[in-house]
Write a protein that holds these residues in place. Structure first.
Motif, short mmCIF file in Angstrom:
data_model
loop_
_atom_site.label_atom_id
_atom_site.label_comp_id
_atom_site.label_asym_id
_atom_site.label_seq_id
_atom_site.Cartn_x
_atom_site.Cartn_y
_atom_site.Cartn_z
N GLU A 1 0.88 -1.08 0.00
CA GLU A 1 -0.16 0.05 -0.13
C GLU A 1 0.76 1.21 0.16
OE1 GLU A 1 -3.88 0.60 2.21
OE2 GLU A 1 -2.33 1.59 3.68
N LYS A 2 1.87 1.09 0.37
CA LYS A 2 2.79 2.56 0.82
C LYS A 2 4.05 2.06 1.33
CE LYS A 2 2.70 6.92 3.10
NZ LYS A 2 2.08 7.64 4.26
N VAL A 3 5.21 2.90 0.56
CA VAL A 3 6.47 2.68 1.16
C VAL A 3 7.23 4.18 1.65
CG1 VAL A 3 8.80 2.10 0.61
CG2 VAL A 3 7.04 0.66 -0.29
N SER A 4 7.60 4.23 2.80
CA SER A 4 7.96 5.43 3.42
C SER A 4 9.21 5.63 3.82
CB SER A 4 7.17 6.16 4.51
OG SER A 4 5.68 6.01 4.24
N LEU A 5 10.27 6.51 3.61
CA LEU A 5 11.48 6.41 4.06
C LEU A 5 11.34 7.18 5.56
CD1 LEU A 5 14.76 6.46 3.86
CD2 LEU A 5 14.44 8.77 3.00
N VAL A 6 11.85 6.37 6.53
CA VAL A 6 11.66 6.88 7.87
C VAL A 6 12.84 7.19 8.66
CG1 VAL A 6 9.55 5.63 8.32
CG2 VAL A 6 11.68 4.31 8.77
N ASP A 7 13.92 6.94 8.03
CA ASP A 7 15.13 7.37 8.48
C ASP A 7 16.42 7.12 7.41
OD1 ASP A 7 16.97 7.75 10.80
OD2 ASP A 7 17.97 5.82 10.30
N ASP A 8 17.09 8.51 7.46
CA ASP A 8 18.30 8.58 6.72
C ASP A 8 19.39 8.84 7.48
OD1 ASP A 8 20.17 9.32 4.66
OD2 ASP A 8 18.94 10.69 3.67
N PHE A 9 20.27 7.91 7.68
CA PHE A 9 21.46 7.97 8.63
C PHE A 9 22.88 7.97 7.98
CE2 PHE A 9 24.49 5.33 11.26
CZ PHE A 9 24.67 6.33 12.27
N THR A 10 23.66 9.03 8.47
CA THR A 10 24.92 8.89 8.03
C THR A 10 25.75 8.60 9.22
OG1 THR A 10 24.52 10.66 6.23
CG2 THR A 10 26.91 10.31 7.01
N HIS A 11 26.73 7.63 9.10
CA HIS A 11 27.61 7.08 10.31
C HIS A 11 28.86 8.20 10.37
CE1 HIS A 11 30.57 4.88 12.58
NE2 HIS A 11 29.53 4.00 12.65
N PRO A 12 28.98 8.70 11.68
CA PRO A 12 29.71 9.88 12.01
C PRO A 12 31.10 9.40 11.68
CG PRO A 12 28.64 9.08 13.94
CD PRO A 12 28.23 8.19 12.77
N LYS A 13 31.82 8.24 11.84
CA LYS A 13 32.94 8.21 11.40
C LYS A 13 33.44 7.36 10.03
CE LYS A 13 33.99 6.87 16.26
NZ LYS A 13 34.57 5.94 17.10
N THR A 14 32.47 6.60 9.61
CA THR A 14 33.12 6.05 8.12
C THR A 14 32.21 6.79 7.10
OG1 THR A 14 31.01 4.59 8.17
CG2 THR A 14 32.92 3.59 9.31
N GLY A 15 31.12 7.63 7.41
CA GLY A 15 30.47 8.65 6.21
C GLY A 15 29.54 7.69 5.39
N ARG A 16 29.37 6.33 5.86
CA ARG A 16 28.40 5.49 5.00
C ARG A 16 26.90 5.82 5.27
NH1 ARG A 16 29.26 -0.77 5.58
NH2 ARG A 16 27.93 -0.66 3.53
N ARG A 17 25.97 5.92 4.52
CA ARG A 17 24.80 6.41 4.55
C ARG A 17 23.86 4.97 4.69
NH1 ARG A 17 22.38 10.21 0.28
NH2 ARG A 17 20.53 10.04 1.52
N SER A 18 22.64 5.04 5.58
CA SER A 18 21.88 3.84 5.45
C SER A 18 20.28 4.67 5.29
CB SER A 18 22.23 3.07 6.72
OG SER A 18 21.42 3.80 7.93
N HIS A 19 19.55 3.62 4.95
CA HIS A 19 18.20 4.25 4.65
C HIS A 19 17.28 3.03 5.57
CE1 HIS A 19 17.89 6.98 0.97
NE2 HIS A 19 18.68 7.29 1.93
N CYS A 20 16.19 3.42 5.86
CA CYS A 20 15.11 2.63 6.58
C CYS A 20 13.94 2.89 6.09
CB CYS A 20 15.15 2.68 8.24
SG CYS A 20 13.99 1.73 9.01
N TYR A 21 13.14 1.99 5.41
CA TYR A 21 11.90 2.23 4.81
C TYR A 21 10.87 1.19 5.54
CZ TYR A 21 14.46 4.20 0.86
OH TYR A 21 15.08 5.00 -0.24
#
Length: 454
Positions: A397-417
């Motif tokens: 029915e729906k997909v929402s991005l609920v978190d956009d996180f950037t690791h403070p040390k590695t700079g890697r980004r993650s998404h949570c849907y």
């Protein structure tokens, strides 16, 4: 209107899929189709995505690095909801058609506007973009926003893809309805397949000025002019103002016919294929609602289509949007439902009969989250939405991005849907959802290069 609504078709004999190649019985190179089926009778064969080609509507298209159409999307090709008698989209289309038929007559008492609602959605990239003056670098061309069969051929992103062919065929006033395809977000008002209806009207010098005092002294065009916010460089201001008045009057009458008497306002906007351009908004239940986009057609379009001696307007609207408002339909997925409880509500004797959709029992939703690290070489949200649609189909029915996180040390980004699952016609079980959700996780890693955090 977001490159979503303008411009239109050609005679069916000239535009039967694939456009401009309908007479070929042997394979055509440069990414265009070869014909596998010569009879037009009966239903088209089921679309097939093979290792080297995509077969749709009886044609075979060679695959290449741009091919991104999916089986779920190809299942919708040929459904033609707008032509299914008493479907809500058909009702809206027929109401618009009836209004134009009854309100605008030609010289001999026949309807002025011809109607085209069965053109193939398979078009060339040139038709979909180049013919509409959409620049090669325009973001609307992105692979992530469209469904390509190959670099040369695609499922149309707007019915405007047919306009140049239709004008070239000699028609001056016409309507077009059809299905269009765009990769998009997932929620109750967005779906990768939706339906548009458009109109075009062209005027000769005599047609535009015949009712004007001393009209024989006026002209559509001027030399040495300049482009301003009010007009194009080749148009006279008096011609543009008359065309603009006719356009707005025509559309105000149409919307009044559909909604009743409403407050209307016009908002200046930009489209590559019209200038000046406008969006029409109506005051509905206390809110301003955008209902269509329109404008004076770019003269370069008419020149290239062999109508350089005329000036014209074009408009376009979304059938789903109007149906959802007029019939109070809450979820765009319902238009694809075959649930008799939905369909029977639109079997009316008179297409103008008011209908207020009675909601089906809303089955409980189930929601699961998915979290992953994004790949270093780039990530496109529409690719993830498309993967979810391909696996979950209309269960989602729906997909929402609920978190956009950037690791403070590695700079890697993650998404949570957060993915909301809800069947339109029955209750889903957690076990069913777990299977679908697990497949989405697995495919996201293998196809998009993400790294799971679950």
């Amino acid at each position: 209107m977001r490159l979503r609504l303008l411009l239109l078709p050609s005679l069916r004999s000239k535009l039967h899929p694939p456009p401009r190649h309908c007479c070929s019985s042997s394979p055509i190179t440069n990414g265009v189709a070869s014909r596998r089926r010569f009879s037009t009778e009966g239903s088209a064969p089921r679309p097939v995505i093979g290792p080297d080609s995509v077969e749709v509507l009886g044609y075979s298209y060679p695959r290449d690095d741009f091919t991104n159409v999916t089986p779920k999307i190809l299942e919708k090709v040929g459904r033609n909801l707008h032509n299914q008698s008493h479907h809500p989209l058909w009702l809206i289309k027929e109401r618009i058609k009836a209004h134009f038929y009854s309100s605008y007559m030609g010289r001999w008492g026949n309807p002025l506007f011809s109607v085209h609602d069965n053109l193939s959605p398979v078009v060339t990239v040139e038709q979909n973009f180049d013919s509409l003056l959409i620049p090669p670098t325009h973001p609307s061309r992105k692979k992530g926003d469209n469904y390509y069969l190959n670099r040369a051929t695609m499922l149309r992103a707007h019915t405007s893809a047919h306009q140049s062919d239709l004008v070239r065929s000699g028609l001056d006033a016409f309507l077009l309805a059809g299905d269009v395809y765009r990769r998009d977000e997932i929620d109750a008002s967005h779906y990768p397949v939706f339906h548009q209806m458009e109109g075009v009207r062209l005027f000769s010098n005599h047609e535009l000025f015949s009712q004007v005092k001393d009209g024989h002294q006026l002209s559509l065009f001027e030399s040495g002019g300049r482009r301003t916010p009010q007009k194009q460089e080749t148009h006279t201001l008096e011609a543009v103002k008359l065309v603009e008045f006719n356009l707005k009057q025509t559309l105000t009458r149409l919307i009044t016919n559909l909604f009743g008497d409403l407050e209307v306002r016009w908002v200046d906007c930009y489209f590559p294929f019209t200038h000046p351009s406008f969006e029409m908004e109506v005051r509905f239940h206390g809110d301003w609602l955008e209902v269509l986009g329109c404008g004076v057609m770019e003269q370069e379009l008419l020149n290239s289509a062999g109508a350089g001696n005329k000036l014209g307007w074009a408009f376009g609207l979304g059938l789903e949007r109007l149906a959802m408002v007029l019939y109070s339909i809450p979820d765009i997925r319902l238009f694809w439902s075959q649930d008799e409880r939905f369909l029977k509500q639109f079997r009316v004797q008179d297409i103008h009969q008011p209908i207020c959709f009675q909601p089906l029992s809303k089955y409980p939703p189930l929601h699961n989250d998915i979290s992953f690290w994004l790949p270093d070489d780039g990530f496109t949200e529409n690719d993830f939405y498309e993967l979810v649609r391909s696996v979950g189909g209309d269960l989602v029915e729906k997909v929402s991005l609920v978190d956009d996180f950037t690791h403070p040390k590695t700079g890697r980004r993650s998404h949570c849907y957060r993915i909301v699952y809800r069947h339109m016609e029955r209750t889903l079980t957690q076990q069913e959802v777990a299977v679908v959700h697990g497949q989405i996780q697995q495919d996201a890693e293998s196809e998009l290069g993400v790294q799971g955090r679950y």
